[in-house]
Scaffold this motif. Structure first.
Motif, PDB file in Angstrom:
ATOM      1  N   PRO A  17       0.816  -1.247   0.102  1.00 28.70           N
ATOM      2  CA  PRO A  17       0.151   0.015   0.105  1.00 28.70           C
ATOM      3  C   PRO A  17       0.831   1.204  -0.174  1.00 28.70           C
ATOM      4  N   SER A  18       0.428   2.242  -0.952  1.00 25.54           N
ATOM      5  CA  SER A  18       1.134   3.353  -0.854  1.00 25.54           C
ATOM      6  C   SER A  18       0.769   4.426   0.186  1.00 25.54           C
ATOM      7  N   ALA A  19       2.030   4.929   0.573  1.00 20.03           N
ATOM      8  CA  ALA A  19       1.743   6.098   1.827  1.00 20.03           C
ATOM      9  C   ALA A  19       1.327   7.289   1.376  1.00 20.03           C
ATOM     10  N   PRO A  20       0.093   7.912   2.096  1.00 20.14           N
ATOM     11  CA  PRO A  20      -0.288   9.256   1.746  1.00 20.14           C
ATOM     12  C   PRO A  20       0.770  10.324   1.851  1.00 20.14           C
ATOM     13  N   ILE A  21       0.647  11.197   0.916  1.00 21.01           N
ATOM     14  CA  ILE A  21       1.517  12.482   0.657  1.00 21.01           C
ATOM     15  C   ILE A  21       1.207  13.659   1.849  1.00 21.01           C
ATOM     16  N   ASP A  22       2.042  13.927   2.676  1.00 28.19           N
ATOM     17  CA  ASP A  22       1.667  14.810   3.980  1.00 28.19           C
ATOM     18  C   ASP A  22       1.907  16.128   3.544  1.00 28.19           C
ATOM     19  N   HIS A  23       3.066  16.280   2.623  1.00 32.21           N
ATOM     20  CA  HIS A  23       3.609  17.620   2.673  1.00 32.21           C
ATOM     21  C   HIS A  23       4.059  17.835   0.914  1.00 32.21           C
ATOM     22  N   ILE A  24       3.608  18.719   0.541  1.00 31.55           N
ATOM     23  CA  ILE A  24       3.778  19.115  -1.122  1.00 31.55           C
ATOM     24  C   ILE A  24       5.317  19.908  -0.990  1.00 31.55           C
ATOM     25  N   ASP A  25       6.296  19.143  -1.581  1.00 29.51           N
ATOM     26  CA  ASP A  25       7.661  19.953  -1.764  1.00 29.51           C
ATOM     27  C   ASP A  25       8.130  19.725  -3.180  1.00 29.51           C
ATOM     28  N   ASP A  26       9.333  19.753  -3.510  1.00 30.85           N
ATOM     29  CA  ASP A  26       9.780  19.683  -4.826  1.00 30.85           C
ATOM     30  C   ASP A  26       9.901  18.485  -5.236  1.00 30.85           C
ATOM     31  N   GLY A  27      10.055  17.183  -4.209  1.00 33.04           N
ATOM     32  CA  GLY A  27      10.086  16.003  -4.556  1.00 33.04           C
ATOM     33  C   GLY A  27       8.711  15.322  -5.216  1.00 33.04           C
ATOM     34  N   VAL A  28       7.657  16.136  -4.451  1.00 32.68           N
ATOM     35  CA  VAL A  28       6.388  15.573  -4.856  1.00 32.68           C
ATOM     36  C   VAL A  28       5.957  16.293  -6.125  1.00 32.68           C
ATOM     37  N   ARG A  29       6.453  17.629  -6.299  1.00 36.64           N
ATOM     38  CA  ARG A  29       6.297  18.172  -7.762  1.00 36.64           C
ATOM     39  C   ARG A  29       6.933  17.493  -8.727  1.00 36.64           C
ATOM     40  N   ALA A  30       7.980  16.906  -8.560  1.00 33.16           N
ATOM     41  CA  ALA A  30       8.955  16.129  -9.489  1.00 33.16           C
ATOM     42  C   ALA A  30       8.240  15.014 -10.040  1.00 33.16           C
ATOM     43  N   LEU A  31       7.704  13.982  -8.826  1.00 35.73           N
ATOM     44  CA  LEU A  31       7.100  12.902  -8.951  1.00 35.73           C
ATOM     45  C   LEU A  31       5.706  13.035  -9.852  1.00 35.73           C
ATOM     46  N   VAL A  32       5.114  14.145  -9.542  1.00 36.55           N
ATOM     47  CA  VAL A  32       3.830  14.559 -10.451  1.00 36.55           C
ATOM     48  C   VAL A  32       4.243  14.482 -12.156  1.00 36.55           C
ATOM     49  N   GLN A  33       5.188  15.388 -12.041  1.00 41.03           N
ATOM     50  CA  GLN A  33       5.610  15.641 -13.526  1.00 41.03           C
ATOM     51  C   GLN A  33       6.068  14.403 -14.046  1.00 41.03           C
ATOM     52  N   ASP A  34       6.748  13.557 -13.467  1.00 39.32           N
ATOM     53  CA  ASP A  34       7.307  12.254 -14.130  1.00 39.32           C
ATOM     54  C   ASP A  34       6.163  11.304 -14.308  1.00 39.32           C
ATOM     55  N   LEU A  35       4.961  11.487 -13.466  1.00 47.03           N
ATOM     56  CA  LEU A  35       3.836  10.672 -13.716  1.00 47.03           C
ATOM     57  C   LEU A  35       3.103  11.111 -14.838  1.00 47.03           C
TER      58      LEU A  35
END
Length: 163
Positions: A17-35
């Protein structure tokens, strides 16, 4: 950012199971762009973060040219009797079988700014919403197959050149 390789059946990240995203940071922004980059390739309806090796709760979709993403999606509602629908998965390449899916589904999550995102619909969108949230829960479409079809699919996987 980049089109990321798709993890295939047998990779433990697909069954966790995937972990919830608690904080939007540059890593999450990069993940979304990769997706978004990864789902934009032809023939792709959705990509969950776990499919690119990241155990975080996010997915992208590409339905009829409408490309987007959802962070922390939750499947909040389905309607209609589950029906067999031809389904495949990037993480189980080359296999297509009829999985049981509701004809309508609704997902709620957030975007990169923390604003609520609501996706709802029928047909391919409903199927993709159910398929991608299953991924984030550690489940594959194989789990939705009737027992005999699942046995056939597992044999096909064992005999595939990618397994």
């Amino acid at each position: 950012m980049a089109v990321r390789p798709i993890r295939v059946f047998g990779d433990p990240v697909l069954r966790s199971p995937s972990a919830p995203i608690d904080h939007i940071d540059d890593g999450v922004r990069a993940l979304v762009q990769d997706l978004l980059d990864t789902v934009a390739l032809p023939g792709r309806a959705g990509v969950a973060a776990c499919q690119i090796g990241v155990g975080m709760r996010a997915f992208s979709y590409n339905i009829d040219g409408d490309i987007g993403y959802v962070i922390n999606p939750v499947l909040v509602e389905v309607s209609g009797e589950p029906q067999p629908v031809a389904e495949g998965c990037l993480s189980v390449p080359g296999l297509w079988h009829e999985a049981l899916r509701h004809p309508w589904a609704k997902v709620v999550g957030i975007d990169l700014d923390g604003n609520e995102v609501v996706l709802e619909g029928e047909g391919l969108l409903a199927q993709a919403l159910q398929h991608e949230t299953d991924h984030l829960d550690g489940s594959l479409f194989l789990d939705r197959l009737p027992p005999e079809t699942r046995r056939i699919a597992m044999r096909e996987i064992r005999e595939s050149d990618w397994f």
